[in-house]
Design an enzyme around this catalytic site. Structure first.
Site, PDB file in Angstrom:
ATOM      1  CG  PHE A 117      70.130   5.991  14.015  1.00  0.00           C
ATOM      2  CD1 PHE A 117      70.707   7.225  13.751  1.00  0.00           C
ATOM      3  CD2 PHE A 117      70.870   4.845  13.774  1.00  0.00           C
ATOM      4  CE1 PHE A 117      72.012   7.311  13.280  1.00  0.00           C
ATOM      5  CE2 PHE A 117      72.174   4.922  13.309  1.00  0.00           C
ATOM      6  CZ  PHE A 117      72.745   6.149  13.053  1.00  0.00           C
ATOM      7  NE  ARG A 135      73.274  15.370  14.600  1.00  0.00           N
ATOM      8  CZ  ARG A 135      73.498  14.080  14.838  1.00  0.00           C
ATOM      9  NH1 ARG A 135      72.526  13.318  15.286  1.00  0.00           N
ATOM     10  NH2 ARG A 135      74.678  13.542  14.608  1.00  0.00           N
ATOM     11  CE1 TYR A 159      78.813   6.380  18.123  1.00  0.00           C
ATOM     12  CE2 TYR A 159      79.274   4.091  18.624  1.00  0.00           C
ATOM     13  CZ  TYR A 159      78.585   5.033  17.892  1.00  0.00           C
ATOM     14  OH  TYR A 159      77.671   4.637  16.966  1.00  0.00           O
ATOM     15  CE  LYS A 160      75.334   8.080  18.638  1.00  0.00           C
ATOM     16  NZ  LYS A 160      74.113   7.373  18.280  1.00  0.00           N
ATOM     17  CG  ASP A 175      68.796   3.230  20.545  1.00  0.00           C
ATOM     18  OD1 ASP A 175      69.612   3.774  21.318  1.00  0.00           O
ATOM     19  OD2 ASP A 175      69.089   2.817  19.410  1.00  0.00           O
TER      20      ASP A 175
END
Ligand code: PLP
Length: 425
Positions: free
Chosen positions: A130, A384, A224-225, A199
């Site tokens: 990312f 996705r 928040y995921k 991560d």
């Protein structure tokens, strides 16, 4: 035989985790396949945050730092996150953003690695990591005169050479859903004298993680995921206990001080992970994150992360099966590895053109996934779809594929309004 709608309804009826869905406020008519980007609002959150505003802030005022548990929220929430990632109580704090936590953890890892072996001057990561992870690594390397080496997933093993200080990886790739074997990669790094920084943005709450079992060195992750903490929720950071107290972290603010209310002019870091705090914490965000964590921990009596993982694999297997059976001939490919041990909780389809517009057409029908542009290698764009087993069911998967089939069969995605790009994709 392809799985039918009736089969999916039967699977939902037998699903021991089905009741967990009642914990969420899902909008009417929406099939939400983007919990890997922003988790769904828990039912409990609005009232809990209102209480924090009206009672704790409004009435309690400054007294609430003590009486409402504001002050120790990073540790209290950290202990709950620890249960999801194979860490012990006292080893995790909830704080700051993933990007900021990565800066602190990576900096600490580089300090330790270079004190133990000053000749090691390279930081290795994956080119397809990312971008924020790569930018933070690039900035740290620039600041310290180190070299950032970016490799493809298949090149990691050979990149672990005697000049490497730290290997920084995201366990589950945000774009493809491919998952690294944390045990094996950490072992290979350690065998070569290299520290690991993981991560867990797409891992925490999505797949079982065992940081202590893997003997990992540092980890960060996102609130928040899959943890359903709300937009911009605090993230978390973990350090192996043998490393946590070895160095100051670079953002040595007063909340990481051993005794912040001594107001001493000198910094004295708190023992352990507490030193990874910086300044005053966002209490309202912490309050919402706590509600999100409760939704994941509610699965513990039903088998916890192992049970969630089993359902997630069943959902993603079903999605792949139905797309391949029902949307054949429309130029869709599969970017996510098929092997269970090599993937997270998302499925990424590829297409050479129109991926953005197809996703927009699905969103207009209430099926929310997202689009990621292809990397330089393949030029194949990505559709996705994330599957959060807490609130996605088998019929949802069937209906999502039915919508995808209709969007493709009818050519609906070619309507002009679906190709207008928005700021956030
Ligand atoms: C989502 C995500 C982030 C987000 O970082 P923020 O600081 O919250 O913006 C970072 N790294 C990875 C791998 C992610 O998937």
């Amino acid at each position: 035989m392809t799985t039918t709608l009736q089969d999916c309804r039967a699977l939902d009826a037998q699903d021991p985790l089905r009741a967990l869905r009642e914990q969420f406020t899902l909008p009417e008519g929406v099939i939400y396949l983007d919990g890997n980007s922003l988790g769904v609002l828990p039912v409990a959150t609005a009232a809990r945050v209102a209480k924090a505003v009206n009672e704790e802030w409004g009435q309690g005022l400054i007294r609430s730092w003590n009486s409402a548990g504001w002050f120790d929220a990073p540790q209290r929430l950290g202990d709950r996150i620890a249960r999801l990632v194979g860490a012990a109580p006292g080893e995790v704090v909830a704080t700051d953003s993933t990007s900021v936590n990565l800066y602190k953890a990576l900096s600490a890892a580089l300090n330790i690695a270079r004190e133990d072996a000053p000749g090691r001057t390279v930081l290795v990561s994956e080119r397809s990591n990312f971008p924020t992870d790569l930018y933070i690594a690039e900035a740290l390397c620039k600041e310290r005169g180190l070299r950032l080496l970016l490799v493809e997933p298949g090149e990691i093993a050979e990149a672990l050479t005697a000049d490497v200080a730290v290997l920084m990886l995201t366990q589950i790739n945000y774009r493809t859903g491919a998952m690294h074997d944390m045990d094996a990669v950490t072992q290979a790094a350690h065998d070569a004298g290299i520290l690991t920084v993981w991560d867990l943005a797409h891992s925490a709450g999505a797949v079982p993680v065992d940081l202590n079992g893997a003997q990992a060195d540092f980890a960060v992750g996102c609130g928040y995921k899959y943890l359903n903490g709300g937009p911009g929720a605090p993230a978390f950071v973990w350090a192996h206990p043998k490393h946590a107290s070895r160095f100051w972290q670079p953002l040595a603010g007063w909340w990481g001080h051993a005794a912040p209310f001594e107001f001493s002019p000198d910094y004295r870091p708190a023992p352990g992970i507490g030193r990874f705090l910086c300044g005053t914490q966002p209490v309202l965000g912490m309050t919402a994150l706590e509600c999100g964590l409760d939704t994941v921990l509610a699965a513990e009596p039903m088998g916890g992360m192992a049970a969630l993982r089993a359902k997630s694999l069943a959902l993603t297997d079903l999605f792949i099966e139905l797309v391949e059976a029902r949307c054949a001939g429309h130029g869709l490919g599969l970017a996510t590895p098929r092997a269970h041990e090599k993937r997270g909780s998302q499925v990424c389809l590829t297409r050479s053109e129109g991926a953005y517009a197809i996703v927009q057409a699905l969103i207009a029908r209430g099926v929310i996934g997202d689009f990621r542009a292809g990397d330089g290698g393949t030029h194949l764009d990505i559709l996705r779809f994330g599957f959060t087993p807490l609130y996605i069911g088998f019929e949802d998967v069937w209906q999502a594929v039915e919508h995808l089939k209709q969007v493709l069969d009818s050519g609906e995605w070619q309507q002009a309004q679906f190709s207008q790009k928005q700021a956030v994709t």
